[in-house]
Enzyme design. Structure first.
Site, PDB file in Angstrom:
ATOM      1  N   TYR A   1      -2.087  -1.177  10.942  1.00  0.00           N
ATOM      2  CA  TYR A   1      -2.404  -1.881   9.844  1.00  0.00           C
ATOM      3  C   TYR A   1      -0.908  -1.079   9.214  1.00  0.00           C
ATOM      4  CZ  TYR A   1      -4.165  -1.931   4.681  1.00  0.00           C
ATOM      5  OH  TYR A   1      -4.062  -2.329   3.330  1.00  0.00           O
TER       6      TYR A   1
ATOM      7  N   LYS B   1       2.162  -3.042   6.505  1.00  0.00           N
ATOM      8  CA  LYS B   1       2.229  -3.283   5.209  1.00  0.00           C
ATOM      9  C   LYS B   1       4.292  -3.335   5.503  1.00  0.00           C
ATOM     10  CE  LYS B   1      -1.387  -4.330   3.461  1.00  0.00           C
ATOM     11  NZ  LYS B   1      -1.794  -5.290   2.717  1.00  0.00           N
TER      12      LYS B   1
ATOM     13  N   SER C   1       0.818  -1.167  -0.135  1.00  0.00           N
ATOM     14  CA  SER C   1       0.131  -0.085   0.182  1.00  0.00           C
ATOM     15  C   SER C   1       0.986   0.821  -0.158  1.00  0.00           C
ATOM     16  CB  SER C   1      -1.156  -0.028   0.920  1.00  0.00           C
ATOM     17  OG  SER C   1      -1.582   1.413   1.504  1.00  0.00           O
TER      18      SER C   1
END
Ligand code: NAD
Ligand code: WQD
Length: 342
Positions: A152, A156, A127
């Site tokens: 979160y 990544k 992302s």
């Protein structure tokens, strides 16, 4: 014989669109999904689009024993596209252990099985969140990553490191990390799309739900940013364009066209659009007037980001093709279909 691709998270938003594109390119797809954020009905809708119902198994990839048992029965898998992850930024702040366990364990279990069952290739969903607020725009793949704003986002960043360290240690592995910017829109058939649980946190689902009457008004978070009109800027990429990039990435690995064993590509349009430009684009594309009001900034939001897509354009030969209005209209057509609006 068709090459078999494991698509984890294949009943989810980006995964389902990618399954359709893989099938259109002649691949044999097996989906693994625990249905924690998607519905089994997606399989029938994929079949309506492609004419092929993909093989499906429901289990949690963070469960090492189940993942191993799956690979022991599917030794003919040639590549993995790993979408499965928990992805709600706000929830990850409340439930960090759930996010670290789910997102990190799933990737590590897959890598263990790749080594054990000789599956060389993996494409990983990363992302643009790994860039935070960049100092220089647009961002290239060499723009330094920043400390994540949320658990979160951190999953990544750490997963990228788990992948690159594993590939460095085990030369039989090859991987591509795709850094998505902001995926939006739905399949032109309106048979698959994004189905957020509860109140949407992301802009376009909130817009379409407001237009459909599920929400009273859209809150535009901030109009005092240093941007074209003061609202925050992102690079919104059509989900079908995004899905097609995965097919190209898979081909690159399977045909040995990769230049390094671990590669990273930005997937965006290369254009930044403000929140108000998206609102206006939605109204223009659909003819629906949107009820919105400007409110204060949302905590943790960055001001602006968009991709330099030169590397993906030149090395993958992939480019985003669909226009913003066409994409916003596809999101609206999907919302109408889901809500039964004519
Ligand atoms: P999604 O939630 O629609 O799809 C993810 C799927 O994975 C869901 O169907 C869910 O049920 C499944 N899943 C989650 N944990 C699992 C587990 N442990 N075992 C098996 N299945 C599991 O999300 P999406 O928007 O399609 O995102 C796909 C990937 O792309 C994710 O890794 C996400 O972090 C990444 N990503 C998404 C965006 C975005 O804005 N949508 C942006 C950048 C990156
Ligand atoms: C876009 C813009 C909001 C809702 C998030 C994750 C990121 C990535 C994509 C996965 C922002 C504004 C939004 C609303 C608004 N996901 N907005 N009113 O924040 O760029 O990124 O999703 O990796 O990690 O953080 O996307 O769609 O939430 O917001 O004004 O009701 O719309 O402030 O400027 P974001 P978004």
């Amino acid at each position: 014989m068709a090459k078999k691709i494991l698509v984890t998270g294949g009943t989810g938003y980006i995964g389902s669109h990618t399954v359709v594109e893989l099938q259109a390119s002649g691949y044999d797809v097996v989906i693994v999904d625990d249905l924690s954020n998607s519905s089994i009905d997606v399989l029938d809708n994929i079949e309506k689009i492609s004419g092929i119902k993909p093989a499906f198994e429901q289990f949690d990839l963070a469960d090492a024993a189940k993942t191993d048992e799956f690979f022991s029965r599917n030794s003919d898998i040639e590549a993995i596209i790993h979408f499965a992850a928990s992805k709600a930024v706000g929830e990850s702040v409340q439930k960090p252990l759930l996010y670290y366990r789910n997102n990190l364990m799933s990737l590590m279990n897959l890598l263990d099985c790749q080594l054990k069952y000789n599956v060389a290739n993996i494409v990983f969903s990363s992302s643009c969140t790994v860039y935070g607020q960049p100092d220089v725009l647009p961002v290239t793949e060499n723009t330094p990553r920043k400390d994540a704003e949320s658990p979160y986002g951190n999953t990544k960043r750490v997963n990228e490191d788990i992948l690159s360290d594993s590939i460095a240690a085990f030369p039989q592995l090859k991987g591509i990390a795709l850094r998505y910017f902001n995926p939006i829109g739905a399949h032109p058939t309106a048979l698959i799309g994004e189905l957020p649980l509860g109140v949407p946190q992301n802009l376009v689902p909130f817009i379409t739900q407001t237009a459909a009457g599920l929400r009273d008004e859209l809150k535009v978070f901030g109009d005092d940013y240093d941007t074209v009109d003061g609202s925050a800027v992102r690079d919104y990429i059509n989900v079908v364009d995004l899905a097609k990039a995965h097919v190209v990435a898979i081909e690159r690995l399977l045909e040995g066209k990769n230049k390094k064993n671990y590669e990273i590509f930005n997937l965006g349009t290369g254009n930044g659009l403000s929140v108000l430009e998206i609102v206006n684009g939605f109204e223009k594309a659909t003819g629906v007037k949107l009820n919105y009001k400007i409110v204060g900034r949302r905590a943790g939001d960055i001001e602006k980001i968009w991709a330099d897509t030169t590397f993906a354009n030149e090395e993958l030969g992939w480019k985003a093709e669909k226009g913003t209005e066409e994409t916003l209209l596809s999101a609206w057509n999907w919302e109408k279909k889901v809500r039964g609006i004519k």
